[in-house]
Design a protein around this motif. Structure first.
Motif, mmCIF file in Angstrom:
data_model
loop_
_atom_site.group_PDB
_atom_site.id
_atom_site.type_symbol
_atom_site.label_atom_id
_atom_site.label_comp_id
_atom_site.label_asym_id
_atom_site.label_seq_id
_atom_site.Cartn_x
_atom_site.Cartn_y
_atom_site.Cartn_z
ATOM 1 N N LYS A 247 35.710 37.813 37.542
ATOM 2 C CA LYS A 247 35.637 38.544 36.275
ATOM 3 C C LYS A 247 34.330 39.311 36.126
ATOM 4 O O LYS A 247 34.223 40.224 35.303
ATOM 5 N N GLN A 301 29.268 36.451 32.444
ATOM 6 C CA GLN A 301 30.128 36.514 33.626
ATOM 7 C C GLN A 301 29.440 37.250 34.767
ATOM 8 O O GLN A 301 29.606 36.882 35.939
ATOM 9 N N TYR A 469 42.352 32.939 34.070
ATOM 10 C CA TYR A 469 41.723 33.638 35.191
ATOM 11 C C TYR A 469 41.939 32.931 36.526
ATOM 12 O O TYR A 469 41.565 33.460 37.574
#
Length: 589
Positions: A247, A301, A469
């Motif tokens: 991500k 992230q 995810y």
């Protein structure tokens, strides 16, 4: 003796050839042992703490390995819990009586004595230490002998790190060929340490690569979202973090800052040679890295992705430099420890360290310790430096009496199963033969589904109660993998990442991760003929010899041990178990 199996053991292997096994090569007196003995030599290995398990060897052949989490739907990472009667029953199930066991070998750990609750009784075990070997003159094969009143016999215990070393080397193709190899061990609670196993059977301790334990990966992660609520030593966290980095974006300026901090601290501290010095170095480094990351202004992230890249670059750079410096001939490397489950680091090592061959077993973490501690005994006492083994040596499907008006059952061929997967577009739990060893589902305890719809990834993550995810892995016929994946080289144990080829992304959306990669498992006809045949049938219907493959388990538990546990879970409509299809007559939840 090598490659032979007496009739009793062969019958216990369900009449099936040990497909895909890596052969063994008796060394350093092993043939003498074989000539002296009129019966098989039986060894039992036990891993007591987390990822507990028990292994059974006949001479240097692995007959069975039962990890505690794969019995009775136990929690993930369960400690060893078999009572005397249960252990005797397990041995009897593979044709062995307790009195026939020649050697009981117990994996070392951090505390002595180590206490385990067995059958309501707290049982102490004197075990060898973990094996932090700071002096290169230390003996990695040092052992402790003790007597267990609970088991009523003597046992031997070896350093925990020795189990990692020899589970990786003895299972390797290098051992089969009689070649020397470097061995790298990097666990959560240890620092990356390099060894060399030579043709003369000598194991050399070559020192540490750098003073960062495997847990620094998660120690760092819990300072940032989405992992602030996790314990840093949560054994499930590293895998989630590895998936999450897709991500984020690698930030060059932050990466350079991480390297500068590390290099300055290394230069300023001088030699770091003791456990206490390494822990002190790691604490200081972690504080500085977290402070630098929080001051950077980058999204969490991006921070997590960049830190992952930092560790990967330090690992590759340091390992390469160390191998260049040592120059001990053929550049083989065996790799074990929990960090060897990081598929991205593994791929970087294979790609960038100039290796002749890299070997990582399917059980590089503590799931392989019950195997590794017997391998250590075989090397130290009996001269075997390779083993014969099969990745499908776990527990059989449990034969549980079960009937339900909500389920029907019928015989189902693999061709019919492929058609069901293709036409229904529903996931099917596949319970096939014996369970696979290690933490990855390799086709025998898997949820399989059509990979051709992007919604399938969402569905599988929902029923598994996983984060959105998280990737879903592909399982592909080995001979066809290069058509769909890059490099698409044989990867039977899901230990490297592969890029989904651009022309395959649209055809396989469910198995394409956010960064365009996939944790591929390749299947050869010899290694798993049933699953290979299923893929071939599915290709005739869909045009692709690829299926989704995620582990058949509920959140926090090991693999489903039987059809009943799957049905009680209640999140799928179809269960295929050794030729029988069980179909839910009402919709799953």
């Amino acid at each position: 003796m090598t490659g032979q199996c007496n009739s009793r053991t062969c019958a216990l292997l369900s009449g099936r050839e040990v497909a895909g096994s890596i052969g063994s090569r008796p060394q350093h007196g092993a043939m003498k042992i074989g000539a002296m003995r009129n019966r098989r030599m039986i060894s039992v290995g036990i891993k007591l703490s987390h990822d507990g398990g028990v292994s059974l060897f006949e001479d240097n052949r692995l007959v069975r390995c039962h990890e505690m989490e794969k019995l009775d739907n136990n929690p993930r990472y369960s400690e060893f819990r078999l009572t005397r009667d249960e252990l005797s029953g397990l041995l009897a199930g593979v044709g062995c009586e307790w009195g026939e066991v020649d050697a009981l070998v117990i994996d070392g750990w951090h505390t002595t004595p180590f206490a385990v609750t067995l059958g309501g009784e707290v049982v102490p075990f004197e075990v060898a230490e973990y094996g932090h070997l700071y002096d290169v003159r230390a003996n990695p094969l040092a052992r402790k002998a003790a007597f267990s009143s609970y088991f009523g016999r003597e046992y031997t215990s070896y350093h925990h790190i020795a189990g990692h070393i020899f589970s990786s080397y003895c299972s390797s193709p290098m051992a089969q060929r009689g070649e020397p190899s470097y061995v790298l061990s990097w666990d959560g609670m240890s620092f990356p340490q390099l060894f060399h196993y030579g043709r003369d059977g000598k194991l050399e301790c070559l020192g540490y690569l750098f003073p960062m334990s495997g847990f620094i990966y998660t120690y760092f992660a819990v300072n940032f979202e989405p992992y602030r609520d996790y314990r840093p030593n949560d054994l499930s966290l590293a895998g989630k973090y590895m998936a999450y980095i897709a991500k984020g974006r690698r930030q060059p300026s932050l990466l350079a800052g991480f390297h500068a901090i590390f290099d300055r601290l290394v230069a300023g501290n001088g030699p770091v040679t003791t456990h206490e010095q390494m822990l002190e170095f790691e604490r200081a480094l972690l504080l500085k890295l977290v402070f630098r990351a929080k001051a950077s202004g980058f999204d969490d992230q991006d921070v997590l992705t960049t830190f992952h890249c930092f560790l990967e670059e330090v690992l590759v750079r340091t390992l390469t430099a160390r191998l260049d410096e040592l120059d001990k001939g053929v550049r083989n490397l065996c790799y074990a420890g929990g960090c060897a489950l990081n598929i991205k680091w593994n791929s970087a090592i294979r790609r960038s360290c100039g290796l002749a061959e890299l070997w990582i077993p399917p059980f590089p973490n503590d799931a392989g310790s019950a195997i590794g501690t017997v391998c250590t005994e075989l090397v130290a006492k009996h001269g075997y430096d390779s083993i014969t083994w099969d990745v499908y040596s776990g527990p059989s499907i449990r034969d549980t009496a079960w009937e339900s008006p909500d389920w029907s059952a019928r015989d189902c061929t693999l061709a019919e199963l492929a058609r069901l997967i293709h036409e229904s577009q529903q996931p099917v739990i596949v319970l096939n033969g014996r369970a696979e060893l290690g933490p990855r589902a390799l086709g025998n305890r898997s949820i399989m589904a059509a990979p051709t719809s992007p919604e399938m990834k969402t569905l599988l993550n929902r029923i598994k109660r996983r984060e959105s995810y998280r990737p879903v892995a592909p399982i592909c016929a080995e001979e066809d993998a290069p058509r769909f994946f890059d490099p698409g080289t044989p990867d039977p144990y899901m230990l490297y990442d592969h890029r989904v080829r651009p022309d395959a992304v649209g055809r396989l959306p469910a198995v394409c991760h956010l960064d365009g990669t996939a944790r591929l498992q390749t299947v050869g006809e010899r290694e798993n003929p049933r699953i290979h045949e299923l893929l071939r049938h599915y290709e005739r219907l869909s045009g692709v010899p690829v299926l989704c493959n995620t582990s058949a388990n509920d959140l926090g538990s090991g693999f489903f041990p039987d059809v009943r546990s799957v049905a009680e879970w209640g999140h799928v409509n179809h269960i295929w178990s050794d030729g029988r299809l069980h179909t839910r007559t009402t919709d799953a939840e």
